[in-house]
Write a protein that holds these residues in place. Structure first.
Motif, PDB file in Angstrom:
ATOM      1  N   GLY A 130       0.810  -1.214   0.000  1.00 19.36           N
ATOM      2  CA  GLY A 130       0.000   0.000   0.000  1.00 19.36           C
ATOM      3  C   GLY A 130       0.844   1.263   0.000  1.00 19.36           C
ATOM      4  O   GLY A 130       0.531   2.234  -0.703  1.00 19.36           O
ATOM      5  N   LEU A 131       1.924   1.258   0.784  1.00 24.72           N
ATOM      6  CA  LEU A 131       2.800   2.430   0.817  1.00 24.72           C
ATOM      7  C   LEU A 131       3.482   2.652  -0.528  1.00 24.72           C
ATOM      8  O   LEU A 131       3.606   3.796  -0.985  1.00 24.72           O
ATOM      9  N   LEU A 132       3.930   1.575  -1.166  1.00 24.97           N
ATOM     10  CA  LEU A 132       4.587   1.720  -2.465  1.00 24.97           C
ATOM     11  C   LEU A 132       3.590   2.174  -3.533  1.00 24.97           C
ATOM     12  O   LEU A 132       3.926   2.990  -4.407  1.00 24.97           O
ATOM     13  N   ALA A 133       2.363   1.652  -3.476  1.00 23.91           N
ATOM     14  CA  ALA A 133       1.340   2.095  -4.425  1.00 23.91           C
ATOM     15  C   ALA A 133       1.013   3.568  -4.207  1.00 23.91           C
ATOM     16  O   ALA A 133       0.853   4.334  -5.169  1.00 23.91           O
ATOM     17  N   ALA A 134       0.913   3.970  -2.951  1.00 25.49           N
ATOM     18  CA  ALA A 134       0.664   5.379  -2.654  1.00 25.49           C
ATOM     19  C   ALA A 134       1.816   6.245  -3.162  1.00 25.49           C
ATOM     20  O   ALA A 134       1.598   7.329  -3.720  1.00 25.49           O
ATOM     21  N   ALA A 135       3.045   5.756  -2.975  1.00 26.46           N
ATOM     22  CA  ALA A 135       4.207   6.503  -3.458  1.00 26.46           C
ATOM     23  C   ALA A 135       4.185   6.633  -4.975  1.00 26.46           C
ATOM     24  O   ALA A 135       4.526   7.690  -5.523  1.00 26.46           O
ATOM     25  N   CYS A 136       3.794   5.562  -5.661  1.00 22.11           N
ATOM     26  CA  CYS A 136       3.685   5.634  -7.129  1.00 22.11           C
ATOM     27  C   CYS A 136       2.717   6.730  -7.548  1.00 22.11           C
ATOM     28  O   CYS A 136       3.004   7.522  -8.463  1.00 22.11           O
ATOM     29  N   CYS A 137       1.567   6.772  -6.901  1.00 17.87           N
ATOM     30  CA  CYS A 137       0.563   7.769  -7.262  1.00 17.87           C
ATOM     31  C   CYS A 137       1.006   9.179  -6.902  1.00 17.87           C
ATOM     32  O   CYS A 137       0.754  10.133  -7.650  1.00 17.87           O
ATOM     33  N   VAL A 138       1.680   9.327  -5.774  1.00 18.76           N
ATOM     34  CA  VAL A 138       2.197  10.644  -5.396  1.00 18.76           C
ATOM     35  C   VAL A 138       3.247  11.118  -6.393  1.00 18.76           C
ATOM     36  O   VAL A 138       3.235  12.279  -6.832  1.00 18.76           O
ATOM     37  N   LEU A 139       4.150  10.230  -6.780  1.00 21.02           N
ATOM     38  CA  LEU A 139       5.204  10.599  -7.725  1.00 21.02           C
ATOM     39  C   LEU A 139       4.634  10.954  -9.097  1.00 21.02           C
ATOM     40  O   LEU A 139       5.052  11.931  -9.726  1.00 21.02           O
ATOM     41  N   LEU A 140       3.668  10.159  -9.568  1.00 23.32           N
ATOM     42  CA  LEU A 140       3.051  10.472 -10.861  1.00 23.32           C
ATOM     43  C   LEU A 140       2.239  11.763 -10.786  1.00 23.32           C
ATOM     44  O   LEU A 140       2.199  12.547 -11.739  1.00 23.32           O
TER      45      LEU A 140
END
Length: 223
Positions: A130-140
């Motif tokens: 979940g944290l990595l998915a959230a990070a992906c969305c934040v970065l994009l």
């Protein structure tokens, strides 16, 4: 750089312009997430909402200073690109904190099980995914915001329209790291399997770094 980021973050907090995207995100979570729902589904939903919110926060941070103040800060910081980078990093940091808080809340209230509530899902693995998915969305979201506002687009109407379109495409276009990360969570919920989106995270990092570098480089040319 730390002082510049703190300055930009302080401007954001004092302006209260962050309230609109944050309250919208909280409403988004309140509508789509309920206690006892499958944890992976809820994590995917919470992560997806971070992308447009981050793009919005980037727009706010980049445009929160009047031109005269930007000139003074750029002179004190050693150049406009450095000052622009600080505003982007401040927005990125604020969105990251919001994503971490949302992920933690989802882990606390969700059922650690698959979509049919029959297979147990390990919470530590789900939390990392979940944290990595959230990070992906934040970065994009940061990449979309950086490319759709000053210095590339100065007109407010075009900038807003481009930001909305870019955020939408980042969520639905095939090949987007954000789409892969969110889809991995949702499809994993069907069987109770946790897919850690390491490759999408690396792709999101690369895209965000390229977008930020381009925006900062053009700041000294286009203002």
């Amino acid at each position: 750089m730390t002082a510049l980021i703190r300055y930009q973050a302080a401007l954001l907090l004092r302006s209260q312009h962050w309230l609109a995207p944050v309250l919208l995100y909280l409403a988004f979570l309140g509508i789509g997430i309920r206690p006892g729902q499958p944890v992976l589904d809820s994590l995917g939903y919470a992560s997806a909402g971070l992308l447009p919110v981050t793009a919005w926060l980037v727009r706010i941070c980049v445009g929160q200073e009047p031109p005269a103040a930007r000139t003074v800060v750029a002179a004190a910081a050693g150049g406009a690109p450095r000052a622009h980078l600080a505003s982007l990093l401040a927005a990125l940091g604020c969105a990251g904190l919001l994503g971490a808080a949302a992920t933690s809340a989802v882990l606390l209230i969700s059922d650690p099980a698959d979509a049919r509530h029959t297979v147990r899902v390990p919470l530590p693995a789900a939390g990392l995914a979940g944290l990595l998915a959230a990070a992906c969305c934040v970065l994009l979201g940061a990449a979309a915001g950086a490319l759709c506002t000053r210095p590339l687009l100065h007109r407010r109407g075009w900038s807003v329209a481009a930001t909305v379109l870019a955020a939408l495409l980042a969520l639905v276009t095939g090949g987007s790291p954000a789409k892969y990360a969110v889809t991995d969570l949702v499809t994993g919920s069907l069987t109770g399997t946790v897919h850690t989106p390491v490759i999408p995270f690396a792709g999101a990092m690369a895209l965000a770094a390229a977008a930020v570098a381009l925006a900062c480089k053009l700041t000294s040319v286009r203002g």
